[in-house]
Design a protein around this motif. Sequence first.
Motif: not given
Length: 511
Positions: A118-123, A9-18, A110-114
């Motif tokens: 996105x906030x802490x585990x995208x690395x 999978x490609x790298x994903x920037x951390x944080x929620x979508x703007x 599932x929503x809370x986990x995702x």
Amino acid sequence: AYKYSVAKLTAISPGLPAWSFPEIDLETIFDVLPVSLTIAVVIMAETLLAANNLANKNGYKLNENREVLVYALGNLSASLVGCCPVNGSVSRSAMGEQYGGRSQVMSITASVTMMCILLFGTGFIQYLPVPVLTSIVISALMGAVETELAVRLYKEDKRELFIFLGAFLGVLLFGTVYGVLIGAAMSFAAVIINTSNPKRSFLGVIPGHEGFHSLDRNSYAVPLKNAVIYRFSGNLYFSNINLFINEIEEAVKEETRCIVIDSGAVCNIDITAADRIKALERSLTQKGISLYFASHIGALNDRFRQLGLGRFVEEGFCRRTIPSALAAAKIKPPYELEETGFSQTDTLPYGSKDLPEFEWAFGSEAEEEMEKYTQRILDGIHESDVPPDSQLSSIVKATGLWNGISLLDQEELLEHLLAHISELSNRLGLPEGVIEDAIELRKIKLALRLDKIDHSALQELREHNIRIEESMKAKDPELYNSMITHRNSAIERLCKKYPEYEEIIKKIYKQ
């Protein structure tokens, strides 16, 4: 993974979508509209499919309008954050079902986990091999593959199986979007084919019985002499109006004075059908034949008036019932029947309760279904405290699954039981001769009951038996020969044992 060229999978920037408002202009709208409509169709089809399957499986009701509204709001929100379209997923639903997720808590979790990922585990996402993700999806979908449905469709409805396979191959070869579109297109085509060729039949009356009955499914129904009664079970429109017109025109005879359409199942007509009906009515009028519509819902009268057929309503050619339509054509009860010498008030030999029910219930498959019923009776014989003689008495009196079937159906059932004399003997533990005598004795008593109703009953009974025997002989000559052999031996014994029945036996079997 890098060494073996395994995709990740490609790298994903951390944080929620703007949040951002999409740019909207006419050129963009026209570019994306075809794709957007296609995606909308796929979203509704896949969402409702997954949701309805789970609702049916788990026994709860689904509000489809609310379901679509929720996904519409979800997609509206998705447009503001730039995410993929939101829809109900067959794979995710199957996975939730597989692991026991039965409430909204699963979706909340599932929503809370995702959100946490996105906030802490995208690395770590960039190190996840695509085959691992694919295997998870495949594992989930294994529980959603409806092989049982395919087998059932193969046995019960080949046309639905064709649609099933078309959608399956479409998804497999061209992707989800085209697969869903192919399945939807094939379903619409099947609807058009079905409505183009609806169920229909000509009706007659059964002497001594009320109402009008299909001539196809009731061998004792007789058409009226001066009238044609035609039942059409579908809406009239451009695709089936030719069928409607042609069958009516072919049914017209020299003595026909009126045609009554039993339009109880007709809820709507289109303008093409209206024009053809108008032309048919003019053609029939030139021949001195009146055309009536009867038994339909009141809204169809409004449609007639809307499409230029108001004269039918205004001049009394649309009637509430078939008898009132016939009366308007000066055909009143007792109706004169065609080629029989009966009138409607005459009584058939079998009395008001004794018309063949299997023929009405199963149509052309009545003989086959009677044989299945016979086999169910045989399979129902089991060891119990009930003496074999009592079990045999219940069987020959037809007190089992179809308790209370007509005398004619009982007569036919006895013919089938006689053909299975060896199996009956083995299951009951009784000699074949005892069973033969019980069956033939029951047939004699049935014949006596019919004879008390009407003296011509035995001739009718004999003709009925001949039809049964000829059908059995054509389908299974060995079974037929076995039945005749057992019957003859039983008749010989009964004539000796019950000399008072000898005369009725001779009448039944022309001996």
